[in-house]
Design an enzyme around this catalytic site. Structure first.
Site, PDB file in Angstrom:
ATOM      1  N   GLY A 129      27.896-122.557 -45.273  1.00 30.10           N
ATOM      2  CA  GLY A 129      29.039-121.733 -44.848  1.00 30.10           C
ATOM      3  C   GLY A 129      29.233-121.740 -43.349  1.00 30.10           C
ATOM      4  N   ALA A 130      29.431-122.939 -42.793  1.00 29.19           N
ATOM      5  CA  ALA A 130      29.512-123.060 -41.328  1.00 29.19           C
ATOM      6  C   ALA A 130      30.950-123.264 -40.836  1.00 29.19           C
ATOM      7  CB  ALA A 130      28.617-124.201 -40.853  1.00 29.19           C
ATOM      8  N   THR A 131      31.931-123.040 -41.698  1.00 26.24           N
ATOM      9  CA  THR A 131      33.314-123.256 -41.261  1.00 26.24           C
ATOM     10  C   THR A 131      33.889-122.049 -40.526  1.00 26.24           C
ATOM     11  OG1 THR A 131      34.128-122.455 -43.390  1.00 26.24           O
ATOM     12  CG2 THR A 131      33.835-124.842 -43.170  1.00 26.24           C
TER      13      THR A 131
ATOM     14  N   TYR B  31      29.932-106.445 -54.702  1.00 27.88           N
ATOM     15  CA  TYR B  31      29.296-106.975 -53.479  1.00 27.88           C
ATOM     16  C   TYR B  31      27.903-106.367 -53.323  1.00 27.88           C
ATOM     17  CZ  TYR B  31      28.815-108.565 -48.618  1.00 27.88           C
ATOM     18  OH  TYR B  31      28.375-109.164 -47.457  1.00 27.88           O
TER      19      TYR B  31
ATOM     20  N   PRO C 262      22.979-107.699 -42.001  1.00 24.35           N
ATOM     21  CA  PRO C 262      23.893-107.119 -41.004  1.00 24.35           C
ATOM     22  C   PRO C 262      24.804-106.040 -41.574  1.00 24.35           C
ATOM     23  CG  PRO C 262      24.106-109.541 -41.134  1.00 24.35           C
ATOM     24  CD  PRO C 262      23.396-109.064 -42.367  1.00 24.35           C
TER      25      PRO C 262
ATOM     26  N   GLU D 195      35.756-113.664 -40.476  1.00 24.01           N
ATOM     27  CA  GLU D 195      36.834-113.743 -41.477  1.00 24.01           C
ATOM     28  C   GLU D 195      36.467-112.949 -42.739  1.00 24.01           C
ATOM     29  OE1 GLU D 195      37.900-117.856 -42.102  1.00 24.01           O
ATOM     30  OE2 GLU D 195      38.296-118.148 -39.967  1.00 24.01           O
TER      31      GLU D 195
HETATM   32  P1  NDP Z   1      33.295-115.683 -43.089  1.00 23.18           P
HETATM   33  O1  NDP Z   1      34.295-115.407 -44.150  1.00 23.18           O
HETATM   34  O2  NDP Z   1      33.747-115.734 -41.677  1.00 23.18           O
HETATM   35  O3  NDP Z   1      32.474-117.030 -43.439  1.00 23.18           O
HETATM   36  C1  NDP Z   1      32.029-117.261 -44.747  1.00 23.18           C
HETATM   37  C2  NDP Z   1      31.517-118.680 -44.885  1.00 23.18           C
HETATM   38  O4  NDP Z   1      31.043-118.861 -46.236  1.00 23.18           O
HETATM   39  C3  NDP Z   1      32.580-119.722 -44.637  1.00 23.18           C
HETATM   40  O5  NDP Z   1      32.069-120.773 -43.885  1.00 23.18           O
HETATM   41  C4  NDP Z   1      32.940-120.207 -46.039  1.00 23.18           C
HETATM   42  O6  NDP Z   1      33.300-121.586 -46.015  1.00 23.18           O
HETATM   43  C5  NDP Z   1      31.592-120.048 -46.763  1.00 23.18           C
HETATM   44  N1  NDP Z   1      31.830-119.981 -48.195  1.00 23.18           N
HETATM   45  C6  NDP Z   1      32.412-118.977 -48.902  1.00 23.18           C
HETATM   46  N2  NDP Z   1      32.533-119.322 -50.192  1.00 23.18           N
HETATM   47  C7  NDP Z   1      32.033-120.582 -50.311  1.00 23.18           C
HETATM   48  C8  NDP Z   1      31.906-121.504 -51.373  1.00 23.18           C
HETATM   49  N3  NDP Z   1      32.321-121.202 -52.624  1.00 23.18           N
HETATM   50  N4  NDP Z   1      31.339-122.701 -51.144  1.00 23.18           N
HETATM   51  C9  NDP Z   1      30.925-123.021 -49.900  1.00 23.18           C
HETATM   52  N5  NDP Z   1      31.023-122.214 -48.850  1.00 23.18           N
HETATM   53  C10 NDP Z   1      31.579-121.005 -49.044  1.00 23.18           C
HETATM   54  O7  NDP Z   1      32.200-114.523 -43.262  1.00 23.18           O
HETATM   55  P2  NDP Z   1      30.860-114.161 -42.432  1.00 23.18           P
HETATM   56  O8  NDP Z   1      30.540-115.181 -41.449  1.00 23.18           O
HETATM   57  O9  NDP Z   1      31.019-112.766 -41.990  1.00 23.18           O
HETATM   58  O10 NDP Z   1      29.833-114.154 -43.634  1.00 23.18           O
HETATM   59  C11 NDP Z   1      28.672-114.969 -43.671  1.00 23.18           C
HETATM   60  C12 NDP Z   1      27.632-114.275 -44.528  1.00 23.18           C
HETATM   61  O11 NDP Z   1      27.299-113.022 -43.929  1.00 23.18           O
HETATM   62  C13 NDP Z   1      28.097-113.934 -45.937  1.00 23.18           C
HETATM   63  O12 NDP Z   1      27.020-114.140 -46.833  1.00 23.18           O
HETATM   64  C14 NDP Z   1      28.448-112.450 -45.858  1.00 23.18           C
HETATM   65  O13 NDP Z   1      28.342-111.809 -47.095  1.00 23.18           O
HETATM   66  C15 NDP Z   1      27.381-111.989 -44.874  1.00 23.18           C
HETATM   67  N6  NDP Z   1      27.642-110.746 -44.172  1.00 23.18           N
HETATM   68  C16 NDP Z   1      28.762-110.559 -43.405  1.00 23.18           C
HETATM   69  C17 NDP Z   1      28.918-109.371 -42.712  1.00 23.18           C
HETATM   70  C18 NDP Z   1      30.127-109.075 -41.882  1.00 23.18           C
HETATM   71  O14 NDP Z   1      30.390-107.885 -41.590  1.00 23.18           O
HETATM   72  N7  NDP Z   1      30.884-110.063 -41.436  1.00 23.18           N
HETATM   73  C19 NDP Z   1      27.913-108.325 -42.743  1.00 23.18           C
HETATM   74  C20 NDP Z   1      26.789-108.622 -43.597  1.00 23.18           C
HETATM   75  C21 NDP Z   1      26.661-109.782 -44.250  1.00 23.18           C
HETATM   76  P3  NDP Z   1      34.569-122.207 -46.797  1.00 23.18           P
HETATM   77  O15 NDP Z   1      35.525-121.096 -47.094  1.00 23.18           O
HETATM   78  O16 NDP Z   1      35.115-123.238 -45.854  1.00 23.18           O
HETATM   79  O17 NDP Z   1      33.977-122.818 -48.018  1.00 23.18           O
HETATM   80  C1  8X3 Z   2      29.293-106.791 -44.871  1.00 20.23           C
HETATM   81  C2  8X3 Z   2      29.076-105.411 -44.372  1.00 20.23           C
HETATM   82  O1  8X3 Z   2      29.449-102.955 -44.786  1.00 20.23           O
HETATM   83  O2  8X3 Z   2      31.286-104.458 -45.348  1.00 20.23           O
HETATM   84  O3  8X3 Z   2      28.223-107.229 -45.641  1.00 20.23           O
HETATM   85  O4  8X3 Z   2      29.344-104.355 -46.717  1.00 20.23           O
HETATM   86  S1  8X3 Z   2      29.817-104.254 -45.377  1.00 20.23           S
END
Ligand code: NDP
Ligand code: 8X3
Length: 252
Positions: A9-11, A153, A183, A189
């Site tokens: 998930g590095a996009t 979730y 986190p 996004e």
């Molecule tokens: P983003 O939406 O910015 O990034 C999510 C990444 O996951 C994208 O690169 C996306 O790539 C990838 N992804 C999602 N679905 C798929 C799939 N089916 N196959 C491959 N890749 C996938 O979110 P975050 O950076 O915030 O989230 C990253 C992680 O951190 C997640 O696990 C999220 O639950 C967790 N998190 C986020 C928090 C927040 O507040 N932002 C807090 C706590 C945890 P693409 O769509 O190109 O496939």
């Molecule tokens: C993302 C943080 O508080 O929206 O995991 O669940 S929260």
């Protein structure tokens, strides 16, 4: 020899920031995701700016065969993975349990939980063989405390929390470190995805306080990966200062 990190998930968000931070720290990086153009752009930034190698794996993490094929088909230069960061994931929907969409639940469990298991299962054998490796799972504060409308979730991230502990126990004989970062609110996004493209709803989540950034999380993950081999940071919960837990956010 340079170490190699695989970041799912590095996009966008954390994954993209981690790819850049790890590259800046001298790691070769393997980046994954579904949005190929973004992966290509990131790959060219990384190779130009940091002088490390970057390899793209383009697949949907919910597809078990694709996960297995991606790891099995890694070119020799990237075949050794020192650090695996299970980051791909997210939330889909924020509704009361009785109103929630079952397809959203399936997407969350398939992506955050099963995808993490597929990739880890494919990477672990080489770590076992070397008796060395580090797996870092990106959980969430939502995996520590349930909150209103969190249901699917919460289930997915509680599973990541449990899996991290179980993996650490089972992989102990092989000297493999397993860590979790959990986190709270970080502006990426994430909310745009959760609210299915509704920019107003997504922006409202981050109003009235200072949320964390993807770079904040990337710095912490790099710190976790940078400990000496006999030190394993098991679990880190990290929130914005304005957030005490899943449901106590101090907004001005
Ligand atoms: P983003 O939406 O910015 O990034 C999510 C990444 O996951 C994208 O690169 C996306 O790539 C990838 N992804 C999602 N679905 C798929 C799939 N089916 N196959 C491959 N890749 C996938 O979110 P975050 O950076 O915030 O989230 C990253 C992680 O951190 C997640 O696990 C999220 O639950 C967790 N998190 C986020 C928090 C927040 O507040 N932002 C807090 C706590 C945890 P693409 O769509 O190109 O496939
Ligand atoms: C993302 C943080 O508080 O929206 O995991 O669940 S929260």
């Amino acid at each position: 020899m340079k170490k190699t990190v695989l970041i799912t998930g590095a996009t966008a968000g954390f994954g993209k920031a981690m790819a850049e931070k790890f590259a800046a720290a001298g790691y070769n990086v393997i980046i994954t995701g579904r949005r190929l153009e973004r992966l290509q752009q990131l790959q060219s930034n990384i190779t130009e700016q940091y002088g490390v190698q970057c390899h793209i794996l383009h697949f949907d993490i919910r597809d078990r065969a694709a996960c297995e094929a991606a790891i099995a088909g890694l070119p020799a230069d990237f075949a050794r993975i020192d650090v695996l960061i299970n980051n791909a994931g997210g939330a889909w929907g924020r509704d009361r349990f009785n109103d929630a969409n079952i397809d959203d639940w399936e997407t969350m469990l398939d992506t955050n939980v099963k995808g993490l298991m597929y990739i880890s299962k494919a990477v672990v054998p080489q770590m076992i063989e070397r008796k060395e490796g580090h797996i870092i799972n990106i959980g969430s504060i939502a995996g520590k405390e349930a909150y209103e409308f969190g249901n699917g979730y919460n289930a997915a991230k509680f599973a990541v929390d449990g899996l991290t502990k179980a993996m650490r126990i089972d992989l102990l004989p092989y000297n493999i470190r397993v860590s979790q970062i959990a986190p709270g609110a970080a502006e990426t996004e994430f909310s745009l995805v959760r609210f299915k493209g509704d920019e107003e709803k997504a922006a409202a989540i981050y109003k009235g306080y200072t949320p964390m950034t993807a770079e904040n999380i990337a710095d912490i993950v790099l710190f976790v990966a940078s400990q000496p081999p006999h030190v394993c940071i098991n679990d880190l919960v990290v929130t914005p200062t304005a957030q005490a837990n899943s449901y106590n956010m101090y907004k001005q």
